[in-house]
Design a protein around this motif. Sequence first.
Motif, PDB file in Angstrom:
ATOM      1  N   LEU A  65      45.116  48.441  34.030  1.00  0.00           N
ATOM      2  CA  LEU A  65      45.933  48.832  35.182  1.00  0.00           C
ATOM      3  C   LEU A  65      45.262  49.917  36.025  1.00  0.00           C
ATOM      4  O   LEU A  65      45.933  50.713  36.670  1.00  0.00           O
ATOM      5  N   VAL A  66      43.935  49.919  36.044  1.00  0.00           N
ATOM      6  CA  VAL A  66      43.177  50.959  36.739  1.00  0.00           C
ATOM      7  C   VAL A  66      43.500  50.985  38.229  1.00  0.00           C
ATOM      8  O   VAL A  66      43.676  52.052  38.807  1.00  0.00           O
ATOM      9  N   ASN A  67      43.578  49.845  38.866  1.00  0.00           N
ATOM     10  CA  ASN A  67      43.778  49.793  40.313  1.00  0.00           C
ATOM     11  C   ASN A  67      45.244  49.774  40.722  1.00  0.00           C
ATOM     12  O   ASN A  67      45.547  49.525  41.884  1.00  0.00           O
ATOM     13  N   ARG A  68      46.149  49.999  39.794  1.00  0.00           N
ATOM     14  CA  ARG A  68      47.570  49.969  40.103  1.00  0.00           C
ATOM     15  C   ARG A  68      48.097  51.385  40.281  1.00  0.00           C
ATOM     16  O   ARG A  68      47.848  52.248  39.443  1.00  0.00           O
ATOM     17  N   PRO A  69      48.834  51.657  41.366  1.00  0.00           N
ATOM     18  CA  PRO A  69      49.399  52.994  41.553  1.00  0.00           C
ATOM     19  C   PRO A  69      50.481  53.271  40.513  1.00  0.00           C
ATOM     20  O   PRO A  69      51.228  52.377  40.127  1.00  0.00           O
ATOM     21  N   VAL A  70      50.550  54.502  40.063  1.00  0.00           N
ATOM     22  CA  VAL A  70      51.508  54.876  39.027  1.00  0.00           C
ATOM     23  C   VAL A  70      52.899  55.108  39.606  1.00  0.00           C
ATOM     24  O   VAL A  70      53.905  54.758  39.002  1.00  0.00           O
TER      25      VAL A  70
END
Length: 130
Positions: A82-87
């Motif tokens: 989930l590196v490219n997913r905003p938290v």
Amino acid sequence: MPALTIHTCECGPCRRGEAHPERERHYQMNLFLSRLDEDQRRWYLALESQRIGWGADRLLMEITGIDEKTMRRGREELAASLVNRPVDRVRQPGAGRPPVEKNAADPVNPRGAGRARNGWRPDDGAKVGP
């Protein structure tokens, strides 16, 4: 945003109205999915797909109505940690509907009441011009 309705399972036994051991699980799965946002639904189905194994995407699509490509995307996102997913947000920055710009005030007629092309004024109905 939670879904407004709970999807009805369309797997063979549920569609035929047969009593089978997984019927309640299918309902609970769709109930749970109705409370998740779009990212969470995708990731949950990706995990279920990996747990079940071969043929899972087709089965989960029948149960939940969510496309197989969506589950594949969820697996890819989980594999990338989930590196490219905003938290703190569901959509990527800049995604979604573009902002609406308001029209600038008309310097000739600041009240906003313009004239139609045919010369009629909306405020009193009198015809002006040619």
